[in-house]
Motif scaffolding. Structure first.
Motif, PDB file in Angstrom:
ATOM      1  N   VAL A   1      -4.982  20.351  -5.457  1.00 38.64           N
ATOM      2  CA  VAL A   1      -5.645  19.382  -6.339  1.00 38.64           C
ATOM      3  C   VAL A   1      -4.700  18.947  -7.451  1.00 38.64           C
ATOM      4  N   GLU A   2      -4.022  19.894  -8.067  1.00 38.40           N
ATOM      5  CA  GLU A   2      -3.097  19.564  -9.159  1.00 38.40           C
ATOM      6  C   GLU A   2      -1.986  18.631  -8.674  1.00 38.40           C
ATOM      7  N   GLU A   3      -1.429  18.926  -7.495  1.00 36.14           N
ATOM      8  CA  GLU A   3      -0.346  18.106  -6.962  1.00 36.14           C
ATOM      9  C   GLU A   3      -0.858  16.724  -6.550  1.00 36.14           C
ATOM     10  N   ALA A   4      -2.042  16.677  -5.968  1.00 35.57           N
ATOM     11  CA  ALA A   4      -2.626  15.394  -5.561  1.00 35.57           C
ATOM     12  C   ALA A   4      -2.949  14.531  -6.773  1.00 35.57           C
ATOM     13  N   GLN A   5      -3.395  15.157  -7.850  1.00 33.48           N
ATOM     14  CA  GLN A   5      -3.693  14.402  -9.076  1.00 33.48           C
ATOM     15  C   GLN A   5      -2.418  13.794  -9.660  1.00 33.48           C
ATOM     16  N   LYS A   6      -1.299  14.488  -9.514  1.00 34.61           N
ATOM     17  CA  LYS A   6      -0.032  13.899  -9.940  1.00 34.61           C
ATOM     18  C   LYS A   6       0.239  12.617  -9.155  1.00 34.61           C
ATOM     19  N   MET A   7       0.071  12.692  -7.849  1.00 28.16           N
ATOM     20  CA  MET A   7       0.312  11.528  -7.001  1.00 28.16           C
ATOM     21  C   MET A   7      -0.620  10.379  -7.374  1.00 28.16           C
ATOM     22  N   GLU A   8      -1.856  10.702  -7.664  1.00 31.06           N
ATOM     23  CA  GLU A   8      -2.802   9.669  -8.093  1.00 31.06           C
ATOM     24  C   GLU A   8      -2.323   9.023  -9.388  1.00 31.06           C
ATOM     25  N   SER A   9      -1.812   9.833 -10.301  1.00 29.96           N
ATOM     26  CA  SER A   9      -1.342   9.295 -11.584  1.00 29.96           C
ATOM     27  C   SER A   9      -0.105   8.415 -11.408  1.00 29.96           C
ATOM     28  N   TYR A  10       0.665   8.653 -10.347  1.00 28.47           N
ATOM     29  CA  TYR A  10       1.856   7.843 -10.084  1.00 28.47           C
ATOM     30  C   TYR A  10       1.505   6.488  -9.467  1.00 28.47           C
ATOM     31  N   GLY A  11       0.275   6.364  -8.987  1.00 30.40           N
ATOM     32  CA  GLY A  11      -0.149   5.110  -8.368  1.00 30.40           C
ATOM     33  C   GLY A  11      -0.491   5.195  -6.899  1.00 30.40           C
ATOM     34  N   ALA A  12      -0.500   6.404  -6.331  1.00 28.40           N
ATOM     35  CA  ALA A  12      -0.879   6.563  -4.920  1.00 28.40           C
ATOM     36  C   ALA A  12      -2.319   6.097  -4.724  1.00 28.40           C
ATOM     37  N   GLU A  13      -2.547   5.374  -3.619  1.00 28.07           N
ATOM     38  CA  GLU A  13      -3.874   4.843  -3.327  1.00 28.07           C
ATOM     39  C   GLU A  13      -4.693   5.767  -2.433  1.00 28.07           C
ATOM     40  N   GLY A  14      -4.143   6.924  -2.159  1.00 36.02           N
ATOM     41  CA  GLY A  14      -4.802   7.954  -1.378  1.00 36.02           C
ATOM     42  C   GLY A  14      -3.840   9.105  -1.221  1.00 36.02           C
ATOM     43  N   VAL A  15      -4.348  10.296  -0.894  1.00 36.19           N
ATOM     44  CA  VAL A  15      -3.500  11.462  -0.668  1.00 36.19           C
ATOM     45  C   VAL A  15      -3.905  12.104   0.648  1.00 36.19           C
ATOM     46  N   ILE A  16      -2.911  12.368   1.497  1.00 35.86           N
ATOM     47  CA  ILE A  16      -3.155  12.995   2.793  1.00 35.86           C
ATOM     48  C   ILE A  16      -2.518  14.374   2.786  1.00 35.86           C
ATOM     49  N   ILE A  17      -3.279  15.394   3.199  1.00 36.77           N
ATOM     50  CA  ILE A  17      -2.682  16.727   3.321  1.00 36.77           C
ATOM     51  C   ILE A  17      -2.314  16.966   4.789  1.00 36.77           C
TER      52      ILE A  17
ATOM     53  N   GLU B   1       0.841  -1.193   0.000  1.00 41.23           N
ATOM     54  CA  GLU B   1       0.000   0.000   0.000  1.00 41.23           C
ATOM     55  C   GLU B   1       0.877   1.244   0.000  1.00 41.23           C
ATOM     56  N   VAL B   2       0.508   2.222  -0.802  1.00 42.23           N
ATOM     57  CA  VAL B   2       1.289   3.447  -0.852  1.00 42.23           C
ATOM     58  C   VAL B   2       0.362   4.652  -0.997  1.00 42.23           C
ATOM     59  N   TYR B   3       0.676   5.682  -0.227  1.00 44.67           N
ATOM     60  CA  TYR B   3      -0.099   6.914  -0.228  1.00 44.67           C
ATOM     61  C   TYR B   3       0.814   8.101  -0.480  1.00 44.67           C
ATOM     62  N   GLY B   4       0.247   9.160  -1.012  1.00 43.19           N
ATOM     63  CA  GLY B   4       0.980  10.402  -1.188  1.00 43.19           C
ATOM     64  C   GLY B   4       0.658  11.350  -0.054  1.00 43.19           C
ATOM     65  N   VAL B   5       1.641  12.153   0.327  1.00 43.30           N
ATOM     66  CA  VAL B   5       1.462  13.145   1.386  1.00 43.30           C
ATOM     67  C   VAL B   5       1.938  14.499   0.884  1.00 43.30           C
ATOM     68  N   LEU B   6       1.097  15.512   1.072  1.00 42.58           N
ATOM     69  CA  LEU B   6       1.456  16.879   0.726  1.00 42.58           C
ATOM     70  C   LEU B   6       1.658  17.647   2.028  1.00 42.58           C
ATOM     71  N   MET B   7       2.935  17.910   2.357  1.00 43.14           N
ATOM     72  CA  MET B   7       3.268  18.580   3.612  1.00 43.14           C
ATOM     73  C   MET B   7       3.150  20.097   3.487  1.00 43.14           C
ATOM     74  N   MET B   8       3.010  20.753   4.650  1.00 42.25           N
ATOM     75  CA  MET B   8       2.889  22.221   4.693  1.00 42.25           C
ATOM     76  C   MET B   8       1.809  22.699   3.726  1.00 42.25           C
ATOM     77  N   SER B   9       0.690  22.003   3.728  1.00 43.16           N
ATOM     78  CA  SER B   9      -0.326  22.225   2.691  1.00 43.16           C
ATOM     79  C   SER B   9      -0.969  23.607   2.750  1.00 43.16           C
ATOM     80  N   HIS B  10      -0.828  24.307   3.866  1.00 38.95           N
ATOM     81  CA  HIS B  10      -1.393  25.661   3.953  1.00 38.95           C
ATOM     82  C   HIS B  10      -0.668  26.639   3.034  1.00 38.95           C
ATOM     83  N   MET B  11       0.516  26.246   2.548  1.00 35.39           N
ATOM     84  CA  MET B  11       1.306  27.149   1.725  1.00 35.39           C
ATOM     85  C   MET B  11       0.897  27.149   0.252  1.00 35.39           C
ATOM     86  N   ALA B  12      -0.085  26.323  -0.092  1.00 35.25           N
ATOM     87  CA  ALA B  12      -0.562  26.273  -1.483  1.00 35.25           C
ATOM     88  C   ALA B  12      -2.069  26.534  -1.523  1.00 35.25           C
ATOM     89  N   SER B  13      -2.524  27.049  -2.638  1.00 39.06           N
ATOM     90  CA  SER B  13      -3.969  27.247  -2.810  1.00 39.06           C
ATOM     91  C   SER B  13      -4.654  25.890  -2.938  1.00 39.06           C
TER      92      SER B  13
END
Length: 339
Positions: free
Chosen positions: A148-164, A131-143
């Motif tokens: 969404v754009e960054e999370a969609q990249k992670m999804e395209s790489y095969g992440a099974e979920g994204v946590i901010i 199982e692998v998930y993507g994490v976007l750290m310091m998420s308050h620093m982005a709109s």
């Protein structure tokens, strides 16, 4: 009844609070208690994840292998998870070894605008069938749109979920709701939220996330974590169940696990200090509190000024050397000298 997956970061984020000095005994005791409570996933490691032990961000009391072996022995029901930051953790040296040691879940993390850095690590874990998930750290620093754009990249790489991650404890509930709602409506994979309590809003923000569509919520026993700590896992479970969500966790046993964490893991229970509030307001990584306080004293400057200047420069984890630079510049401006 909506199902929420609770992810326990006590044995990883909690390491920040004790300068990464968690012992094998402490890991064994808490992992056993968390396992008995039925916590789905238990994350273990250096505060900055596997491969991060160093002079720059702090050396662990024991190495990654010892931590993971000890946790694995005591997690018979719960899955063993690790936090991975490319740059700290290499694929061949750190990630491969972690998977060989029996890690079940990998979270690959990057700054909120740098999801590209996670592609190789996510691909590797997927190829290994874990199982692998993507994490976007310091998420308050982005709109929210950028998230969404960054999370969609992670999804395209095969992440099974994204946590901010609210790494600085900077959010208020409305901000969490806006971001989670848009992410949940834009991705085809689960969305999660990781809170810090610098402004006293970790529980409120976690509940706002769940109500906005997050199905993964992070927490730690007694809030044990960087800065003012994380959302208290026992409180998160209790409130979610009260609101009609299902976590699958035994309330009495998670309360027992939190008692064990308080007595066996912590030097003190996390609380909201003055600098915690400033960290949240300035949007600076929660784990900077101790070095900012120490270095500010060395340079005879106000640590609050240091935090706000670090926030203005948008400093992130891994840039700890900037604390000295800022403190030195502030000291020079006021004509001060190091005592």
């Amino acid at each position: 009844m909506s199902k929420i997956l609770i992810h326990d970061v006590t044995l990883r984020d909690g390491n920040h609070a004790i300068s990464h000095k968690m012992t094998a005994h402490q890991i064994a005791v808490y992992a056993s208690a968390a396992n008995a409570a039925g916590i789905p996933t238990v994350e273990v490691g250096h505060g900055n994840g596997i491969g991060a032990s160093s002079l720059q961000v702090g050396e662990s009391a024991i190495d990654d292998e010892a931590m993971l072996r000890e946790a694995k022995k005591n997690l018979t029901r719960s899955k063993l998870a690790v936090h991975v930051i490319p740059g700290f953790a290499t694929i061949n040296k750190d990630l491969k070894k972690a998977l060989d040691l029996g890690v079940d879940v990998v979270r690959v993390a990057a700054h909120c605008t740098e999801a590209d850095l996670t592609q190789r690590h996510i691909n590797f874990v997927r190829d290994r069938g874990k199982e692998v998930y993507g994490v976007l750290m310091m998420s308050h620093m982005a709109s929210k749109e950028t998230l969404v754009e960054e999370a969609q990249k992670m999804e395209s790489y095969g992440a099974e979920g994204v946590i901010i991650f609210d790494s600085a404890g900077a959010y208020v509930p409305d901000e969490v709701s806006e971001r989670i709602s848009l992410l949940a409506g834009s991705l085809n994979i689960p969305v999660g939220f990781h809170a810090h309590n610098n402004l006293g809003l970790a529980i409120a923000n976690s509940i706002a996330a769940a109500q906005a569509g997050a199905t993964i919520i992070d927490g730690s026993a007694r809030g044990f974590g960087a800065g003012a700590g994380n959302a208290q896992i026992e409180a998160v479970v209790a409130v979610l169940e009260k609101l009609g969500y299902s976590t699958g966790i035994d309330l009495y046993k998670i309360l027992d696990a939190s008692e064990i964490a308080e007595t066996d893991l912590m030097k003190e229970i996390p609380r909201i200090r003055s600098l915690s509030i400033i960290s949240g307001l300035s949007g600076v990584f929660s784990a900077f509190s101790k070095p900012v306080e120490r270095i500010s004293k060395e340079y005879n400057v106000d640590p609050r000024d240091v935090f706000f200047e670090l926030g203005r420069r948008q400093v992130v984890a891994g840039q700890e050397d900037m604390i000295i630079e800022v403190a030195s510049e502030l000291s020079a401006k006021r004509g001060g000298q190091k005592p």
